[in-house]
Each structure stands twice: as C-alpha cells, then as structure tokens.
Design a protein around this motif. Sequence first.
Motif, PDB file in Angstrom:
ATOM      1  N   GLY A   1       0.807  -1.213   0.000  1.00  0.00           N
ATOM      2  CA  GLY A   1       0.000   0.000   0.000  1.00  0.00           C
ATOM      3  C   GLY A   1       0.838   1.260   0.000  1.00  0.00           C
ATOM      4  O   GLY A   1       0.586   2.198  -0.776  1.00  0.00           O
TER       5      GLY A   1
ATOM      6  N   ILE B   1      -4.927  -1.025   5.531  1.00  0.00           N
ATOM      7  CA  ILE B   1      -4.609   0.404   5.655  1.00  0.00           C
ATOM      8  C   ILE B   1      -5.478   1.052   6.727  1.00  0.00           C
ATOM      9  O   ILE B   1      -4.988   1.775   7.607  1.00  0.00           O
ATOM     10  CB  ILE B   1      -4.785   1.113   4.298  1.00  0.00           C
ATOM     11  CG1 ILE B   1      -3.756   0.595   3.289  1.00  0.00           C
ATOM     12  CG2 ILE B   1      -4.642   2.632   4.472  1.00  0.00           C
ATOM     13  CD1 ILE B   1      -3.997   1.063   1.868  1.00  0.00           C
ATOM     14  N   LYS B   2      -6.775   0.791   6.673  1.00  0.00           N
ATOM     15  CA  LYS B   2      -7.693   1.390   7.649  1.00  0.00           C
ATOM     16  C   LYS B   2      -7.414   0.889   9.067  1.00  0.00           C
ATOM     17  O   LYS B   2      -7.562   1.628  10.043  1.00  0.00           O
ATOM     18  CB  LYS B   2      -9.137   1.081   7.261  1.00  0.00           C
ATOM     19  CG  LYS B   2      -9.609   1.830   6.023  1.00  0.00           C
ATOM     20  CD  LYS B   2     -11.047   1.476   5.670  1.00  0.00           C
ATOM     21  CE  LYS B   2     -11.505   2.234   4.430  1.00  0.00           C
ATOM     22  NZ  LYS B   2     -12.898   1.881   4.041  1.00  0.00           N
TER      23      LYS B   2
ATOM     24  N   LYS C   1      -9.653   6.305   1.821  1.00  0.00           N
ATOM     25  CA  LYS C   1     -10.356   5.697   0.689  1.00  0.00           C
ATOM     26  C   LYS C   1      -9.625   4.507   0.087  1.00  0.00           C
ATOM     27  O   LYS C   1     -10.200   3.771  -0.722  1.00  0.00           O
ATOM     28  CB  LYS C   1     -10.617   6.754  -0.386  1.00  0.00           C
ATOM     29  CG  LYS C   1     -11.549   7.864   0.085  1.00  0.00           C
ATOM     30  CD  LYS C   1     -11.891   8.811  -1.053  1.00  0.00           C
ATOM     31  CE  LYS C   1     -12.872   9.888  -0.578  1.00  0.00           C
ATOM     32  NZ  LYS C   1     -13.235  10.822  -1.682  1.00  0.00           N
ATOM     33  N   GLY C   2      -8.361   4.335   0.457  1.00  0.00           N
ATOM     34  CA  GLY C   2      -7.626   3.166  -0.004  1.00  0.00           C
ATOM     35  C   GLY C   2      -7.197   3.240  -1.454  1.00  0.00           C
ATOM     36  O   GLY C   2      -7.077   4.322  -2.035  1.00  0.00           O
TER      37      GLY C   2
ATOM     38  N   ASN D   1      -7.056  -2.534   1.527  1.00  0.00           N
ATOM     39  CA  ASN D   1      -7.729  -1.364   2.094  1.00  0.00           C
ATOM     40  C   ASN D   1      -8.125  -1.595   3.552  1.00  0.00           C
ATOM     41  O   ASN D   1      -8.082  -0.669   4.370  1.00  0.00           O
ATOM     42  CB  ASN D   1      -8.951  -1.003   1.251  1.00  0.00           C
ATOM     43  CG  ASN D   1      -8.553  -0.448  -0.107  1.00  0.00           C
ATOM     44  OD1 ASN D   1      -7.463   0.103  -0.260  1.00  0.00           O
ATOM     45  ND2 ASN D   1      -9.420  -0.602  -1.095  1.00  0.00           N
ATOM     46  N   ASN D   2      -8.490  -2.824   3.875  1.00  0.00           N
ATOM     47  CA  ASN D   2      -8.787  -3.144   5.279  1.00  0.00           C
ATOM     48  C   ASN D   2      -7.537  -3.002   6.146  1.00  0.00           C
ATOM     49  O   ASN D   2      -7.607  -2.522   7.283  1.00  0.00           O
ATOM     50  CB  ASN D   2      -9.341  -4.564   5.394  1.00  0.00           C
ATOM     51  CG  ASN D   2     -10.753  -4.691   4.853  1.00  0.00           C
ATOM     52  OD1 ASN D   2     -11.482  -3.699   4.756  1.00  0.00           O
ATOM     53  ND2 ASN D   2     -11.148  -5.900   4.487  1.00  0.00           N
TER      54      ASN D   2
ATOM     55  N   SER E   1      -7.447  -5.874  -3.420  1.00  0.00           N
ATOM     56  CA  SER E   1      -7.613  -4.479  -3.006  1.00  0.00           C
ATOM     57  C   SER E   1      -8.468  -4.384  -1.746  1.00  0.00           C
ATOM     58  O   SER E   1      -8.252  -3.503  -0.905  1.00  0.00           O
ATOM     59  CB  SER E   1      -8.236  -3.660  -4.138  1.00  0.00           C
ATOM     60  OG  SER E   1      -9.499  -4.189  -4.504  1.00  0.00           O
ATOM     61  N   GLN E   2      -9.431  -5.290  -1.595  1.00  0.00           N
ATOM     62  CA  GLN E   2     -10.277  -5.262  -0.402  1.00  0.00           C
ATOM     63  C   GLN E   2      -9.453  -5.530   0.855  1.00  0.00           C
ATOM     64  O   GLN E   2      -9.571  -4.810   1.848  1.00  0.00           O
ATOM     65  CB  GLN E   2     -11.396  -6.294  -0.514  1.00  0.00           C
ATOM     66  CG  GLN E   2     -12.332  -6.301   0.700  1.00  0.00           C
ATOM     67  CD  GLN E   2     -13.471  -7.300   0.555  1.00  0.00           C
ATOM     68  OE1 GLN E   2     -13.584  -7.985  -0.451  1.00  0.00           O
ATOM     69  NE2 GLN E   2     -14.316  -7.384   1.572  1.00  0.00           N
TER      70      GLN E   2
ATOM     71  N   ARG F   1      -7.411   1.590  -5.597  1.00  0.00           N
ATOM     72  CA  ARG F   1      -8.330   1.007  -6.576  1.00  0.00           C
ATOM     73  C   ARG F   1      -7.776  -0.327  -7.076  1.00  0.00           C
ATOM     74  O   ARG F   1      -6.553  -0.504  -7.159  1.00  0.00           O
ATOM     75  CB  ARG F   1      -8.524   1.966  -7.749  1.00  0.00           C
ATOM     76  CG  ARG F   1      -9.103   3.315  -7.341  1.00  0.00           C
ATOM     77  CD  ARG F   1      -9.224   4.251  -8.531  1.00  0.00           C
ATOM     78  NE  ARG F   1      -7.919   4.579  -9.101  1.00  0.00           N
ATOM     79  CZ  ARG F   1      -7.134   5.542  -8.650  1.00  0.00           C
ATOM     80  NH1 ARG F   1      -7.505   6.271  -7.608  1.00  0.00           N
ATOM     81  NH2 ARG F   1      -5.964   5.783  -9.222  1.00  0.00           N
TER      82      ARG F   1
END
Length: 431
Positions: free
Chosen positions: A274, A407-408, A343-344, A404-405, A400-401, A346
């Motif tokens: 990321g 990163i959050k 927002k992560g 993004n999880n 990507s899912q 794409r």
Amino acid sequence: MSNTLAHQIDYARSQNGTDVYVLKTPTKDVVTCMMAFEGAGTYASYSAQSVVSVFADLLPSGTTTRKKKEVLDVFESLGAKVTISHSGAHLLVTLASQQVYFLEAFELLLEVLTDFVMTQDEFKASWSRIKTMYQHAKEDTRTQALLALRQAMYLKGHPHWLPSTKKSLQEIEAVTKNEVHTFHKNTFSSIGSLVCVVGDVQPKKIMQSLQTLVETLPVRPPFAVPKLHIERTNMTASKEDVVTIKNKFNVDTFVGIPLGITRDDTDFQALQVGVSILGASSSSRLFATLRTKRNLTYGSYATLDSFSTGYPGYLSALAIFPNDVYERGRPILEETIQTFVEKGVRPKELEEHKEELMGKFNISLSTTVGMCSVLFGVLLNGKPVSYIDEYADNISALSSQRLNNVIKKHVDFSLAKTRAAGAITKEGTPV
C-alpha cells in the motif's frame, strides 16, 4: 521443491554461535559478503551514537601486526572493497571481492574486526570527520526536517526518538579514544552475529573454511539493550511546524504517522504494498499528484520507516518544494495521504503496482550484490529464507479489499505530524 531459493542456501551455526549462510549464483568470479553485529542504533544508548559513528569511520583499521595503511594496501591488492555502516540495531560490514581472493580478504577482514587498533592521529581524523558531518547537518534541510519529525512523534526514551544536531555536536566533543575501544570490545561478538556469502562459490566446500575463520570472533555475552519505552509517543506536539534555515532554495517537508504494527505482523507485507502505491516511485500517488499533474515539487515519496529493530515504526512521506510553493504544496501533500488512508487503493491501481513491484524484485535478484542484500535483509528482519520464494505468490494473491482493510486498520491519519525545513517562516512564507 528442490529448485526453490531456500533449498539452494547452505546454513550452519558455528561453535561460537555465528550464523553463516552461503548461496551460489551464476555470476562468475565475484563474491559478496555481508555481516551484521548487534550493538548500533537502538542497542546503543543515545549518548553512544557518536561513538558508533567514529568507530565505523575508523574501519578498516590497523591491527596489532599491521598498520592501517598496510591493511588498506592489502585489500586493494586483492581487489577487495570493504564498506562499513550502521543502522537499526546493527553494525553492518560488506566485503566485495574476486572469487579467487575472497577467503584471503575475508580472513583479513575478520582480523581487522577482532584485533582492532587505532592510533591517536587516526582517532582524531575520524572524530574530526564526524564532527564536520554534524556541523554540515545543521544546515541540511532534510536532516533537520527529519529530526523535527521524530521529536514531534516520539518522546525521549522511545527507540525512534532522535537528539538534536546541537546535542549530537555536544556528544561528539566528549567522545574519547577509550570509549571507541570499549564499544569495539562490546560489539564484536560471535553471539548474534550474521554472515551471508553470495556469488561464485561452492557452498559445501567454502562453508567449512568460513566456519573455521569465524571462530576467531570472540564469544561474549549478548549486548545489553538499554531500556526503551515504545509507549512514549508525543501526543502534545503541534500538527505542523517549520525549521527556518536561511539561504536555501528548497523546503524538505515530511509527514509522519506513527504506527502500531511491526514487521512480524501478518499485515505488514500488505501495508508495504500500500505504501509503495502511495509513494515508492514516479508512478505513485504522491509523485503523480504533486509532480506530474500539478508541478509543485521536485519529488515526493513515501516509505515505511524504522521497523528494522523489531519495534513499531511509522509511515513517512517526503516532498521537496521550492520555497515559494510550500504554502500551496503542503496541504495537497497532506490531502493526498489522507485520501489514501481513508479511501484506499483502486483494484486497477493495485494490479499495476504488483507488476512494478515484481519487476523491481526480480531485478534485485539478478546481481550478486542484489541477491546478497535481499537474503541479508530477510534474515536481519527475522524472516525464514523461504520468505524470498513466497514473495511473488503473496503479492499476487493480495486483493484491493484486503489491502484497504489493512490500511484502515493500521494507519490513523489523525496522528499525522508535518515538519518542514528551509528558507521559510513559521507561517510558510519565503524568508
């Protein structure tokens, strides 16, 4: 699978505790050796960092039987190059040599490391070089921005806190020859030491010779680690601040976000991917936004920093602005990072960067130095050698899912601190 890299690496622990790894590569006539000894960075007290720097500058040194000039002449005659550095928790030694002279150069290097001798003139010369380096650092925008960032994120006692350049200059003034000798005695021990040899070698044959040679490393108790406090994060420092340095044409600007994750976390590799998308190259978010699209910066990059010691590190982003652009550029730098966190990435963006990451990884394995660096880095980070073989599959499988999880979960933009250094006022206007 017998063709995996892990199965090609020979490993042995010598009787004195030194871990030795050997890997044969197709490259002819070249051998690279990397060695690590615990005792630098977080293993040294804050006041000892100047001692570490002076000691590293002194190497290769003389010995009880050879003067320094003779040592340097022998290395040169063997076509061998020795590089000394220190980072994280280790003193790092690299030896590059022709295959035919490697063992002779390696034996001399061990003699230098174990039988370290310096004259008063040699000590003063190294001391003077380190002092000059600190004096130049006072005017270096990147160094001063980084020091300000570390102090904004962490309190003294935390492994990532750094003293001011003024404090470092005070420390170097007090460094003595005896302290350097003491540091050498405490650092060069077989316990916890690591040796990686990669290149045109016959692993089974050379391993026996290497084990015999590393037995010259003394067996000493493990290095005493000073008490550190990872809970000492700085929660009261301002979000933004500026270090004014006159007569500079650029403003180095760091944004740092302390993290709670370590290299051992199962999410760490995904977070690396990321942050690579955020700022690892000219195709990354930061560079594309700040440089390519808006022409606001000379360059902008992001990385995960200060994880090599096993402690949680931080996300670091850097942008280099012209003085008259800083006020416009800084908010966009921060906004780009915040958007990334909230927002992560794409799916298409991730797939494109997977190709870039794999290309860079394969290139790094194409040379003896690169292969040795990868193996050495994996081992220093406490990973098994199989990590190298699994890297491509792990990157390919990342969605990507999940990214993004990750990163959050691990990055909280509300903790971000911004520090800049250059010819600008506290308000950001050019001096």
